[in-house]
Design a protein around this motif. Structure first.
Motif, PDB file in Angstrom:
ATOM      1  N   VAL A  26     -33.169   7.335  74.060  1.00  0.00           N
ATOM      2  CA  VAL A  26     -33.513   5.961  73.635  1.00  0.00           C
ATOM      3  C   VAL A  26     -33.319   6.270  71.708  1.00  0.00           C
ATOM      4  N   ARG A  27     -34.564   7.282  71.518  1.00  0.00           N
ATOM      5  CA  ARG A  27     -34.631   7.694  70.216  1.00  0.00           C
ATOM      6  C   ARG A  27     -33.558   8.046  69.486  1.00  0.00           C
ATOM      7  N   GLU A  28     -32.515   8.732  70.140  1.00  0.00           N
ATOM      8  CA  GLU A  28     -31.164   9.116  69.736  1.00  0.00           C
ATOM      9  C   GLU A  28     -30.428   7.703  69.524  1.00  0.00           C
ATOM     10  N   ALA A  29     -30.299   6.927  70.525  1.00  0.00           N
ATOM     11  CA  ALA A  29     -29.527   5.806  70.504  1.00  0.00           C
ATOM     12  C   ALA A  29     -29.900   4.831  69.336  1.00  0.00           C
ATOM     13  N   LEU A  30     -31.211   4.755  69.083  1.00  0.00           N
ATOM     14  CA  LEU A  30     -31.670   3.923  67.831  1.00  0.00           C
ATOM     15  C   LEU A  30     -31.397   4.644  66.496  1.00  0.00           C
ATOM     16  N   ALA A  31     -31.804   5.859  66.433  1.00  0.00           N
ATOM     17  CA  ALA A  31     -31.560   6.522  65.264  1.00  0.00           C
ATOM     18  C   ALA A  31     -29.942   6.457  64.738  1.00  0.00           C
ATOM     19  N   GLY A  32     -29.086   6.248  65.735  1.00  0.00           N
ATOM     20  CA  GLY A  32     -27.753   6.093  65.378  1.00  0.00           C
ATOM     21  C   GLY A  32     -27.259   4.822  64.865  1.00  0.00           C
ATOM     22  N   VAL A  33     -28.210   3.781  64.666  1.00  0.00           N
ATOM     23  CA  VAL A  33     -27.940   2.268  64.117  1.00  0.00           C
ATOM     24  C   VAL A  33     -28.117   2.750  62.829  1.00  0.00           C
ATOM     25  N   SER A  34     -27.241   2.148  61.719  1.00  0.00           N
ATOM     26  CA  SER A  34     -27.252   2.318  60.389  1.00  0.00           C
ATOM     27  C   SER A  34     -28.435   1.432  59.935  1.00  0.00           C
ATOM     28  N   ASN A  35     -28.951   2.199  59.032  1.00  0.00           N
ATOM     29  CA  ASN A  35     -30.225   1.608  58.248  1.00  0.00           C
ATOM     30  C   ASN A  35     -31.406   1.222  59.038  1.00  0.00           C
ATOM     31  N   ALA A  36     -31.580   2.119  60.158  1.00  0.00           N
ATOM     32  CA  ALA A  36     -32.601   1.831  61.218  1.00  0.00           C
ATOM     33  C   ALA A  36     -33.582   3.126  61.050  1.00  0.00           C
ATOM     34  N   VAL A  37     -34.797   3.100  60.811  1.00  0.00           N
ATOM     35  CA  VAL A  37     -35.711   4.231  61.047  1.00  0.00           C
ATOM     36  C   VAL A  37     -36.627   4.255  62.177  1.00  0.00           C
ATOM     37  N   VAL A  38     -36.473   4.652  63.283  1.00  0.00           N
ATOM     38  CA  VAL A  38     -37.327   4.913  64.403  1.00  0.00           C
ATOM     39  C   VAL A  38     -38.830   5.209  64.165  1.00  0.00           C
ATOM     40  N   ARG A  39     -39.706   4.344  64.405  1.00  0.00           N
ATOM     41  CA  ARG A  39     -41.022   4.460  63.930  1.00  0.00           C
ATOM     42  C   ARG A  39     -41.715   5.373  65.363  1.00  0.00           C
ATOM     43  N   SER A  40     -41.506   4.909  66.443  1.00  0.00           N
ATOM     44  CA  SER A  40     -42.009   5.404  67.679  1.00  0.00           C
ATOM     45  C   SER A  40     -41.034   5.180  69.110  1.00  0.00           C
ATOM     46  N   VAL A  41     -41.167   5.903  69.938  1.00  0.00           N
ATOM     47  CA  VAL A  41     -40.394   5.546  71.148  1.00  0.00           C
ATOM     48  C   VAL A  41     -41.403   6.173  72.267  1.00  0.00           C
ATOM     49  N   GLU A  42     -41.629   5.276  73.221  1.00  0.00           N
ATOM     50  CA  GLU A  42     -42.524   5.722  74.438  1.00  0.00           C
ATOM     51  C   GLU A  42     -41.832   5.361  75.778  1.00  0.00           C
ATOM     52  N   ILE A  43     -42.197   5.665  76.703  1.00  0.00           N
ATOM     53  CA  ILE A  43     -41.843   4.886  78.080  1.00  0.00           C
ATOM     54  C   ILE A  43     -42.102   3.479  77.824  1.00  0.00           C
ATOM     55  N   GLY A  44     -41.017   2.873  77.776  1.00  0.00           N
ATOM     56  CA  GLY A  44     -41.159   1.278  78.220  1.00  0.00           C
ATOM     57  C   GLY A  44     -41.324   0.378  76.752  1.00  0.00           C
ATOM     58  N   ARG A  45     -41.182   1.361  75.657  1.00  0.00           N
ATOM     59  CA  ARG A  45     -41.349   0.643  74.447  1.00  0.00           C
ATOM     60  C   ARG A  45     -40.801   1.551  73.075  1.00  0.00           C
ATOM     61  N   ALA A  46     -40.177   0.760  72.303  1.00  0.00           N
ATOM     62  CA  ALA A  46     -39.961   1.245  70.961  1.00  0.00           C
ATOM     63  C   ALA A  46     -40.196   0.449  69.942  1.00  0.00           C
ATOM     64  N   GLU A  47     -40.452   1.210  68.508  1.00  0.00           N
ATOM     65  CA  GLU A  47     -40.653   0.292  67.438  1.00  0.00           C
ATOM     66  C   GLU A  47     -39.514   0.856  66.432  1.00  0.00           C
ATOM     67  N   VAL A  48     -39.158  -0.056  65.775  1.00  0.00           N
ATOM     68  CA  VAL A  48     -37.947   0.309  64.520  1.00  0.00           C
ATOM     69  C   VAL A  48     -38.412  -0.119  63.400  1.00  0.00           C
ATOM     70  N   ASP A  49     -38.332   0.392  62.240  1.00  0.00           N
ATOM     71  CA  ASP A  49     -38.047  -0.232  60.719  1.00  0.00           C
ATOM     72  C   ASP A  49     -36.852  -0.306  60.560  1.00  0.00           C
ATOM     73  N   ALA A  50     -36.325  -1.458  60.529  1.00  0.00           N
ATOM     74  CA  ALA A  50     -34.821  -2.041  60.359  1.00  0.00           C
ATOM     75  C   ALA A  50     -34.763  -2.691  58.911  1.00  0.00           C
ATOM     76  N   GLY A  51     -33.449  -2.244  58.419  1.00  0.00           N
ATOM     77  CA  GLY A  51     -33.114  -3.008  57.130  1.00  0.00           C
ATOM     78  C   GLY A  51     -32.355  -4.291  57.388  1.00  0.00           C
ATOM     79  N   PRO A  52     -31.816  -4.875  56.329  1.00  0.00           N
ATOM     80  CA  PRO A  52     -31.182  -6.424  56.876  1.00  0.00           C
ATOM     81  C   PRO A  52     -29.836  -5.982  57.681  1.00  0.00           C
ATOM     82  N   GLU A  53     -29.277  -4.651  57.398  1.00  0.00           N
ATOM     83  CA  GLU A  53     -27.812  -4.706  57.976  1.00  0.00           C
ATOM     84  C   GLU A  53     -28.217  -4.158  59.509  1.00  0.00           C
ATOM     85  N   ALA A  54     -29.373  -3.850  59.753  1.00  0.00           N
ATOM     86  CA  ALA A  54     -29.691  -3.212  61.217  1.00  0.00           C
ATOM     87  C   ALA A  54     -30.211  -4.551  62.094  1.00  0.00           C
ATOM     88  N   THR A  55     -29.555  -5.169  62.856  1.00  0.00           N
ATOM     89  CA  THR A  55     -30.068  -6.465  63.355  1.00  0.00           C
ATOM     90  C   THR A  55     -30.672  -6.075  64.806  1.00  0.00           C
TER      91      THR A  55
END
Length: 80
Positions: A26-55
């Motif tokens: 999941v971390r690698e998949a989210l990191a592949g989204v342009s303009n998204a910074v993965v804050r945290s990933v744990e079993i069952g939950r992910a938190e991402v700091d996303a720019g306007p281009e990362a919907t």
């Protein structure tokens, strides 16, 4: 944490994650989204700091493309 302008925080509730390998996928998949910074990933939950281009839809598609289901979560706009 103060966000950069025009950024937002996406919290994704994810089903199907059962181990550290799932977390890594999941971390690698989210990191592949342009303009998204993965804050945290744990079993069952992910938190991402996303720019306007990362919907939210792009983030959900990335997680689902890795073989997991997004079943909920929240979006929080960056503070003014």
């Amino acid at each position: 944490m103060k966000l950069m302008p025009d950024r937002h925080v996406e919290v994704l509730e994810i089903e199907g994650m059962t181990c550290d390998h799932c977390v890594k996928s999941v971390r690698e998949a989210l990191a592949g989204v342009s303009n998204a910074v993965v804050r945290s990933v744990e079993i069952g939950r992910a938190e991402v700091d996303a720019g306007p281009e990362a919907t939210r839809e792009q983030l959900v598609a990335a997680v689902e493309g890795a073989g997991f289901d997004v079943v909920g979560g929240t979006s929080e706009a960056a503070p003014e």
